[in-house]
Motif scaffolding. Structure first.
Motif, PDB file in Angstrom:
ATOM      1  N   TRP A  46       2.712  15.156   3.717  1.00 61.92           N
ATOM      2  CA  TRP A  46       3.992  14.475   3.900  1.00 61.92           C
ATOM      3  C   TRP A  46       3.961  12.968   3.246  1.00 61.92           C
ATOM      4  CZ3 TRP A  46       8.024  16.871   6.040  1.00 61.92           C
ATOM      5  CH2 TRP A  46       7.205  17.622   6.664  1.00 61.92           C
ATOM      6  N   GLU A  47       3.263  12.301   2.708  1.00 59.97           N
ATOM      7  CA  GLU A  47       3.411  10.914   2.160  1.00 59.97           C
ATOM      8  C   GLU A  47       4.236  11.643   0.456  1.00 59.97           C
ATOM      9  OE1 GLU A  47       1.498   7.122   0.092  1.00 59.97           O
ATOM     10  OE2 GLU A  47      -0.144   8.720   1.931  1.00 59.97           O
ATOM     11  N   TRP A  48       3.464  12.106   0.399  1.00 63.20           N
ATOM     12  CA  TRP A  48       3.421  12.846  -1.580  1.00 63.20           C
ATOM     13  C   TRP A  48       5.294  13.375  -1.315  1.00 63.20           C
ATOM     14  CZ3 TRP A  48       0.312  12.823  -5.621  1.00 63.20           C
ATOM     15  CH2 TRP A  48      -0.817  12.424  -5.938  1.00 63.20           C
ATOM     16  N   TRP A  49       4.955  14.501  -0.419  1.00 58.80           N
ATOM     17  CA  TRP A  49       6.368  14.768  -0.104  1.00 58.80           C
ATOM     18  C   TRP A  49       7.373  14.379  -0.231  1.00 58.80           C
ATOM     19  CZ3 TRP A  49      10.449  15.783   3.658  1.00 58.80           C
ATOM     20  CH2 TRP A  49      11.178  16.997   3.902  1.00 58.80           C
ATOM     21  N   SER A  50       7.320  13.166   0.304  1.00 58.58           N
ATOM     22  CA  SER A  50       8.489  12.278   1.468  1.00 58.58           C
ATOM     23  C   SER A  50       8.913  10.630   0.249  1.00 58.58           C
ATOM     24  CB  SER A  50       8.687  11.361   2.351  1.00 58.58           C
ATOM     25  OG  SER A  50       8.243  11.774   3.355  1.00 58.58           O
ATOM     26  N   ALA A  51       8.029  11.222  -0.693  1.00 55.80           N
ATOM     27  CA  ALA A  51       8.002  10.342  -2.557  1.00 55.80           C
ATOM     28  C   ALA A  51       8.986  10.271  -2.994  1.00 55.80           C
ATOM     29  CB  ALA A  51       6.930   9.485  -2.310  1.00 55.80           C
ATOM     30  N   ALA A  52       9.231  11.895  -3.398  1.00 51.95           N
ATOM     31  CA  ALA A  52       9.445  12.644  -4.154  1.00 51.95           C
ATOM     32  C   ALA A  52      10.846  13.248  -3.854  1.00 51.95           C
ATOM     33  CB  ALA A  52       8.498  13.974  -4.471  1.00 51.95           C
ATOM     34  N   VAL A  53      11.521  13.329  -2.807  1.00 50.83           N
ATOM     35  CA  VAL A  53      12.160  13.267  -1.845  1.00 50.83           C
ATOM     36  C   VAL A  53      12.878  12.453  -2.010  1.00 50.83           C
ATOM     37  CG1 VAL A  53      13.313  14.106   0.437  1.00 50.83           C
ATOM     38  CG2 VAL A  53      10.998  15.295  -0.234  1.00 50.83           C
ATOM     39  N   GLY A 111      -6.895  10.173   0.718  1.00 53.48           N
ATOM     40  CA  GLY A 111      -7.038   9.136  -0.066  1.00 53.48           C
ATOM     41  C   GLY A 111      -6.021   8.669  -0.998  1.00 53.48           C
ATOM     42  N   HIS A 112      -5.707   8.948  -1.576  1.00 50.06           N
ATOM     43  CA  HIS A 112      -4.127   8.520  -2.804  1.00 50.06           C
ATOM     44  C   HIS A 112      -2.762   8.312  -2.373  1.00 50.06           C
ATOM     45  CE1 HIS A 112      -7.733   9.943  -5.321  1.00 50.06           C
ATOM     46  NE2 HIS A 112      -7.853  10.777  -4.301  1.00 50.06           N
ATOM     47  N   SER A 113      -2.311   7.352  -2.884  1.00 50.44           N
ATOM     48  CA  SER A 113      -0.481   7.396  -2.621  1.00 50.44           C
ATOM     49  C   SER A 113      -0.402   7.707  -4.120  1.00 50.44           C
ATOM     50  CB  SER A 113      -0.708   5.659  -2.837  1.00 50.44           C
ATOM     51  OG  SER A 113      -1.278   5.492  -1.838  1.00 50.44           O
ATOM     52  N   PRO A 114       1.292   8.247  -3.804  1.00 46.74           N
ATOM     53  CA  PRO A 114       1.474   9.225  -5.094  1.00 46.74           C
ATOM     54  C   PRO A 114       2.373   7.819  -6.358  1.00 46.74           C
ATOM     55  CG  PRO A 114       3.448   8.391  -3.400  1.00 46.74           C
ATOM     56  CD  PRO A 114       1.953   8.667  -3.107  1.00 46.74           C
ATOM     57  N   THR A 115       2.350   8.750  -6.787  1.00 46.60           N
ATOM     58  CA  THR A 115       2.521   7.216  -8.422  1.00 46.60           C
ATOM     59  C   THR A 115       3.941   7.517  -8.267  1.00 46.60           C
ATOM     60  OG1 THR A 115       2.993   9.098 -10.599  1.00 46.60           O
ATOM     61  CG2 THR A 115       1.219   8.221  -9.392  1.00 46.60           C
ATOM     62  N   SER A 116       4.417   6.085  -8.659  1.00 47.52           N
ATOM     63  CA  SER A 116       5.630   5.647  -8.941  1.00 47.52           C
ATOM     64  C   SER A 116       6.192   5.491 -10.238  1.00 47.52           C
ATOM     65  CB  SER A 116       5.934   4.611  -8.086  1.00 47.52           C
ATOM     66  OG  SER A 116       7.154   3.637  -7.482  1.00 47.52           O
ATOM     67  N   PRO A 117       7.468   6.794 -10.625  1.00 47.17           N
ATOM     68  CA  PRO A 117       8.275   6.712  -9.690  1.00 47.17           C
ATOM     69  C   PRO A 117       7.242   8.297  -9.412  1.00 47.17           C
ATOM     70  CG  PRO A 117       8.891   6.699 -11.907  1.00 47.17           C
ATOM     71  CD  PRO A 117       7.706   5.963 -12.225  1.00 47.17           C
ATOM     72  N   ALA A 118       7.895   8.854  -8.337  1.00 50.00           N
ATOM     73  CA  ALA A 118       7.751  10.145  -7.618  1.00 50.00           C
ATOM     74  C   ALA A 118       8.980  11.368  -8.700  1.00 50.00           C
ATOM     75  CB  ALA A 118       7.068  10.027  -6.210  1.00 50.00           C
ATOM     76  N   GLY A 119       8.000  12.500  -8.401  1.00 48.86           N
ATOM     77  CA  GLY A 119       8.765  13.344  -9.149  1.00 48.86           C
ATOM     78  C   GLY A 119       8.105  15.124  -8.883  1.00 48.86           C
ATOM     79  N   MET A 120       8.208  15.573 -10.282  1.00 50.34           N
ATOM     80  CA  MET A 120       8.029  16.935  -9.475  1.00 50.34           C
ATOM     81  C   MET A 120       6.295  17.232  -9.288  1.00 50.34           C
ATOM     82  SD  MET A 120       9.325  19.949  -8.976  1.00 50.34           S
ATOM     83  CE  MET A 120       9.287  21.596  -9.532  1.00 50.34           C
ATOM     84  N   SER A 121       5.291  16.887 -10.453  1.00 47.40           N
ATOM     85  CA  SER A 121       4.112  16.538  -9.396  1.00 47.40           C
ATOM     86  C   SER A 121       3.540  16.209  -8.539  1.00 47.40           C
ATOM     87  CB  SER A 121       3.680  15.449 -10.990  1.00 47.40           C
ATOM     88  OG  SER A 121       2.153  16.426 -11.627  1.00 47.40           O
ATOM     89  N   GLU A 122       4.616  15.135  -8.097  1.00 40.53           N
ATOM     90  CA  GLU A 122       4.488  14.847  -6.391  1.00 40.53           C
ATOM     91  C   GLU A 122       4.602  15.379  -5.572  1.00 40.53           C
ATOM     92  OE1 GLU A 122       3.435  11.714  -9.544  1.00 40.53           O
ATOM     93  OE2 GLU A 122       5.916  13.215  -9.197  1.00 40.53           O
ATOM     94  N   LEU A 123       5.410  15.974  -5.451  1.00 48.51           N
ATOM     95  CA  LEU A 123       6.296  16.686  -4.800  1.00 48.51           C
ATOM     96  C   LEU A 123       5.008  18.063  -4.365  1.00 48.51           C
ATOM     97  CD1 LEU A 123       8.361  17.965  -3.077  1.00 48.51           C
ATOM     98  CD2 LEU A 123       9.751  19.090  -4.683  1.00 48.51           C
ATOM     99  N   LEU A 124       5.210  18.710  -6.094  1.00 51.33           N
ATOM    100  CA  LEU A 124       3.981  20.032  -6.219  1.00 51.33           C
ATOM    101  C   LEU A 124       2.952  19.881  -4.893  1.00 51.33           C
ATOM    102  CD1 LEU A 124       4.894  21.517  -9.276  1.00 51.33           C
ATOM    103  CD2 LEU A 124       5.733  21.957  -6.921  1.00 51.33           C
ATOM    104  N   SER A 125       1.906  18.288  -5.163  1.00 50.72           N
ATOM    105  CA  SER A 125       0.771  18.151  -5.334  1.00 50.72           C
ATOM    106  C   SER A 125       1.047  18.261  -3.551  1.00 50.72           C
ATOM    107  CB  SER A 125       0.661  17.050  -5.563  1.00 50.72           C
ATOM    108  OG  SER A 125       0.263  16.691  -6.932  1.00 50.72           O
TER     109      SER A 125
END
Length: 153
Positions: free
Chosen positions: A12-19, A90-104
């Motif tokens: 949810w965190e990674w999905w939300s970051a990309a959105v 255990g990892h935070s999404p990178t910023s800026p988030a994009g397709m890689s973070e969404l798919l991950s």
């Protein structure tokens, strides 16, 4: 926190970051990203007939198979777009988030589905609550199934 809860929260965190990046105008999908997302939707159609999760009337194989199918589809999508699938627990999404973070983020749940499928073949049933939570992440209102509604490009 148990392993599945950590995985779901990370997803949810990674999905939300990309959105959020998209909704704030910091990430505008390009034509390839839009087409890949359309292809993912087509390949992962849950065929639930409008029912909402959890899909308790379906067999374990069908329910877990729906979840596990996401993993293979997302590996293909990531390979096609040269995006890296990264672990979310255990990892935070990178910023800026994009397709890689969404798919991950989404992949974390599909990958869990593959694990459950192996366990099911060995005669071990996964926890019903976890299956229902994974189904809710992938299908229904506000889920990955509605992902396209979160983009304004």
């Amino acid at each position: 926190m148990d392993a599945f809860t950590a995985r779901l929260e990370g997803a949810w965190e990674w999905w939300s970051a990309a959105v959020e990046e998209a909704q704030e105008g910091r990430w505008a999908r390009d034509a390839v990203e839009r087409q890949v997302m359309a292809d993912i939707r087509a390949a992962t159609n849950a065929l639930h007939g409008g029912r909402t999760a959890p899909f308790t009337e379906d067999s374990w194989h069908v329910r877990i198979g729906r979840i596990a199918n996401w993993a293979g589809v997302l590996r293909l999508a990531a390979r096609a777009g040269r995006w890296e699938l990264r672990p979310v627990v255990g990892h935070s999404p990178t910023s800026p988030a994009g397709m890689s973070e969404l798919l991950s983020g989404i992949y974390a749940i599909g990958e869990q589905g593959e694990t459950w499928m192996k366990q099911l073949r060995d005669g071990r049933l996964p926890p019903e609550r976890e299956i229902a939570q994974a189904e809710g992440f992938l299908t229904g209102p506000g889920s990955v199934e509605d992902l396209e509604l979160f983009f304004y490009d």
